[in-house]
Design a protein around this motif. Structure first.
Motif, short mmCIF file in Angstrom:
data_model
loop_
_atom_site.label_atom_id
_atom_site.label_comp_id
_atom_site.label_asym_id
_atom_site.label_seq_id
_atom_site.Cartn_x
_atom_site.Cartn_y
_atom_site.Cartn_z
N ALA A 485 0.83 -1.20 0.00
CA ALA A 485 0.00 0.00 0.00
C ALA A 485 0.86 1.25 0.00
N ARG A 486 0.30 2.33 -0.56
CA ARG A 486 0.92 3.65 -0.55
C ARG A 486 -0.14 4.69 -0.22
N ARG A 487 0.32 5.79 0.35
CA ARG A 487 -0.56 6.94 0.60
C ARG A 487 -0.15 8.07 -0.34
N VAL A 488 -1.13 8.71 -0.99
CA VAL A 488 -0.84 9.80 -1.93
C VAL A 488 -1.70 11.01 -1.59
N GLU A 489 -1.14 12.20 -1.86
CA GLU A 489 -1.86 13.44 -1.58
C GLU A 489 -1.83 14.39 -2.78
N THR A 490 -1.14 14.01 -3.86
CA THR A 490 -1.10 14.85 -5.06
C THR A 490 -1.47 14.00 -6.27
N THR A 491 -1.89 14.67 -7.33
CA THR A 491 -2.21 13.96 -8.57
C THR A 491 -1.00 13.22 -9.10
N GLU A 492 0.16 13.89 -9.07
CA GLU A 492 1.37 13.26 -9.59
C GLU A 492 1.69 11.97 -8.85
N ASP A 493 1.53 11.99 -7.52
CA ASP A 493 1.81 10.79 -6.73
C ASP A 493 0.79 9.69 -7.02
N LEU A 494 -0.46 10.08 -7.24
CA LEU A 494 -1.48 9.08 -7.56
C LEU A 494 -1.17 8.41 -8.90
N LEU A 495 -0.82 9.18 -9.90
CA LEU A 495 -0.49 8.60 -11.20
C LEU A 495 0.69 7.64 -11.08
N ASP A 496 1.69 8.02 -10.31
CA ASP A 496 2.84 7.15 -10.11
C ASP A 496 2.44 5.87 -9.38
N ALA A 497 1.56 6.00 -8.37
CA ALA A 497 1.12 4.83 -7.62
C ALA A 497 0.27 3.90 -8.48
N LEU A 498 -0.56 4.45 -9.35
CA LEU A 498 -1.35 3.60 -10.24
C LEU A 498 -0.45 2.81 -11.18
N ARG A 499 0.58 3.44 -11.72
CA ARG A 499 1.51 2.71 -12.58
C ARG A 499 2.21 1.60 -11.80
N TRP A 500 2.60 1.90 -10.56
CA TRP A 500 3.23 0.88 -9.68
C TRP A 500 2.29 -0.31 -9.48
N ALA A 501 1.03 -0.02 -9.18
CA ALA A 501 0.07 -1.09 -8.90
C ALA A 501 -0.22 -1.93 -10.13
N TYR A 502 -0.35 -1.27 -11.28
CA TYR A 502 -0.67 -2.01 -12.50
C TYR A 502 0.51 -2.84 -12.99
N ASP A 503 1.72 -2.39 -12.72
CA ASP A 503 2.91 -3.08 -13.25
C ASP A 503 3.29 -4.30 -12.43
N GLU A 504 2.89 -4.34 -11.16
CA GLU A 504 3.23 -5.48 -10.31
C GLU A 504 2.05 -6.44 -10.21
N PRO A 505 2.30 -7.74 -10.24
CA PRO A 505 1.19 -8.69 -10.05
C PRO A 505 0.68 -8.66 -8.61
N GLY A 506 -0.54 -9.11 -8.45
CA GLY A 506 -1.12 -9.20 -7.11
C GLY A 506 -1.85 -7.94 -6.70
N PRO A 507 -2.41 -7.95 -5.49
CA PRO A 507 -3.23 -6.82 -5.03
C PRO A 507 -2.39 -5.65 -4.52
N HIS A 508 -2.94 -4.45 -4.65
CA HIS A 508 -2.33 -3.22 -4.14
C HIS A 508 -3.43 -2.30 -3.66
N LEU A 509 -3.10 -1.45 -2.69
CA LEU A 509 -4.03 -0.43 -2.22
C LEU A 509 -3.34 0.92 -2.25
N ILE A 510 -4.06 1.91 -2.76
CA ILE A 510 -3.57 3.30 -2.79
C ILE A 510 -4.54 4.13 -1.96
N GLU A 511 -4.04 4.65 -0.86
CA GLU A 511 -4.86 5.51 -0.01
C GLU A 511 -4.72 6.94 -0.51
N ALA A 512 -5.80 7.47 -1.07
CA ALA A 512 -5.79 8.80 -1.67
C ALA A 512 -6.45 9.79 -0.73
N ILE A 513 -5.70 10.74 -0.23
CA ILE A 513 -6.21 11.72 0.73
C ILE A 513 -6.84 12.87 -0.05
N VAL A 514 -8.14 13.08 0.18
CA VAL A 514 -8.87 14.15 -0.52
C VAL A 514 -9.71 14.93 0.49
#
Length: 518
Positions: A485-514
């Motif tokens: 899991a990762r925590r993100v607070e900016t759009t740039e960090d969210l985009l980077d986290a989505l690429r990380w999650a999609y590129d690795e097999p298995g489950p991932h969680l991105i906690e997006a603070i809004v």
């Protein structure tokens, strides 16, 4: 053959080869039967609401029944909310509930309860198996019943002694009843309606497959009929290359505005629209006064066939207008709900499955996804929150070759967060975007709409709608269940986290603070 072996073998023979479960003592022989019948895949959940929600989503994606195994009345009670969602979705689901041994019932042991009464609240078919010689026949009857009426919950109550006794034998599968074919009179009535200016067609249930949506798009292109999709679709093929269609709004005032001036409302797989709740001075029936409602196809009908017949009648040479693939890029900087939804849409993998329990973010997510990559959406059909994490499990088990993206509100996610453990254990390809606004934001909006005003943000009432003090740490919670899991607070960090999650097999969680809405 023991009863449990005969039952599990007969389920597999009838096409039910996945069982989500949270078993107890009375179900141990069913569990043991997984070794005797290796074709049955057992998927363990840490909570019954996860098992039932996963079975619901599995059956929606697979197009055939899933099984869920629950422990006595309390286990069934824990799973009822997502069985309610399955009932409202018209999902074919076989629910096996273990019961006390027949001669033990008279002792009124602590876990004794009226299982049948509980099951009847969410099931279209309920049966108590009374004899090991009948258990296999009861199993295939349950599968056949689950497929009736377009799909329903069929509950088989299984006493422990029926499971452990010898004398069972497998039973052959029963033929599945096909959906009702299109009725020519209904097609003709719908054709008359859509030829009139101002017609609205509400699509839902089985009318949201790619083929059905294409036929509806042809009708719209030829006649000018406005298309709407029910607020919480059970399974919707949408995105670029498919007709661009708005959802019927959740809030009654907005839905009334969408339907205002309709010359008729044609129903294709959907129920006649009503508001989710009653409000002072707001009508519960969303159909404008005097507007005729025309039923083209209901949930038990061949809705796609009915739409294709309608298109052949009013749009024989017309091609549906497809949505382009041009999801807008999200705005950089501090993250908010519109930027989050835009980021999900812009990066959505091809042929993904989107599990939408975004709640207050749904108003931004739905239009953002209209021009995203082609995908399939599952939504909260019955309104009982806590469906999202379990549905992601079921979707990923049903379609292991497709990425699953769960857009999840924080408050409802906490109902069934144990699903993350199952995602990790089964190594499921699920990316959860957890929208953390530290509040039950939808209830803040509703509290204000019902006249409470500033109480939604202050005082003792306001404290009942916040998830702060302390704020749940979803990164730690996910990691504790075995999900990176990762925590993100900016759009740039969210985009980077989505690429990380999609590129690795298995489950991932991105906690997006809004920031919270409402």
């Amino acid at each position: 053959m023991r009863g449990a072996d005969a039952l599990v073998g007969s389920l597999v023979g009838a096409g039910v080869d996945v069982c989500f479960m949270n078993p107890g003592t009375s179900e141990m022989h069913f569990v043991q039967a997984l070794d005797a019948v290796p074709e049955m895949r057992g998927v363990l959940a840490l909570f019954e609401g996860v098992a039932t929600g996963a079975a619901d989503a599995y059956a929606r994606l697979a197009g055939r029944p899933a099984a869920v195994l629950l422990h006595l009345g309390p286990g069934l009670g824990n799973g009822l909310a997502n069985l309610h969602n399955a009932r409202r979705a018209g999902t074919p689901l076989v629910c096996v509930v273990g019961a006390h041994a027949t001669d033990h019932v008279r002792h009124d042991a602590p876990l004794e309860s009226d299982i049948t009464a509980l099951a009847q609240t969410v099931s279209g078919w309920v049966h108590v198996c009374g004899d090991v010689r009948d258990v296999a026949d009861d199993a295939v009857r349950a599968v056949a019943a689950a497929r009736e009426h377009g799909g329903q919950v069929a509950t088989l109550v299984l006493p422990a002694d029926v499971s452990w006794s010898e004398g069972g034998a497998p039973a052959p599968a029963l033929p599945a009843a096909p959906p009702f074919p299109p009725a020519p009179s209904r097609v003709a009535a719908a054709a008359d309606a859509v030829r009139e200016p101002g017609a609205v067609m509400l699509l839902g249930g089985p009318a949201l497959t790619a083929a059905a949506m294409d036929a509806a798009g042809r009708v719209a292109a030829a006649t000018g009929t406005r298309l709407l999709v029910e607020t919480f679709p059970r399974l919707w093929d949408t995105g670029a290359g498919r007709p661009r269609v708005d959802k019927l709004a959740y809030f009654a005032e907005q839905a009334l505005a969408q339907l205002d001036g309709a010359s008729s409302v044609v129903l294709a797989g959907a129920r006649s629209p009503v508001s989710f709740f009653g409000y002072p001075g707001v009508p519960g029936d969303l159909v404008p006064p005097g507007c005729p409602v025309v039923g083209l196809a209901d949930a038990a009908s061949d809705a796609a066939g009915a739409l294709e017949a309608l298109a052949a009648e009013v749009a024989p040479d017309v091609v549906a207008e497809a949505a382009p693939r041009d999801a807008p890029q999200p705005a950089p900087g501090p993250l908010d709900v519109p930027a989050l939804c835009a980021a999900v849409a812009a990066t959505l993998p091809e042929d993904a499955i989107v599990v939408d329990e975004s709640l207050t973010a749904a108003a931004a997510l739905a239009p953002a996804l209209q021009t995203a990559a082609p995908h399939t959406q599952l939504a909260l059909t019955g309104g009982a929150i806590g469906q999202g994490p379990p549905a992601a499990v079921g979707a990923a088990v049903a379609a292991p070759d497709r990425p699953v993206v769960a857009v999840q509100a924080d408050g409802s996610g906490l109902y069934t967060l144990q699903a993350l453990w199952t995602q990790a254990r089964e190594r499921l390809d699920v990316t959860t975007v957890l929208i953390n606004n530290s509040a039950y934001a939808i209830l803040r909006v509703e509290l204000a709409r019902t006249g409470a005003g500033e109480a939604a943000h202050s005082g003792r009432a306001g404290r009942m709608l916040t998830l702060g003090d302390p704020t749940p740490d979803f990164v730690s919670l996910a990691t504790g269940y075995g999900v990176p899991a990762r925590r993100v607070e900016t759009t740039e960090d969210l985009l980077d986290a989505l690429r990380w999650a999609y590129d690795e097999p298995g489950p991932h969680l991105i906690e997006a603070i809004v920031p919270a809405l409402g």
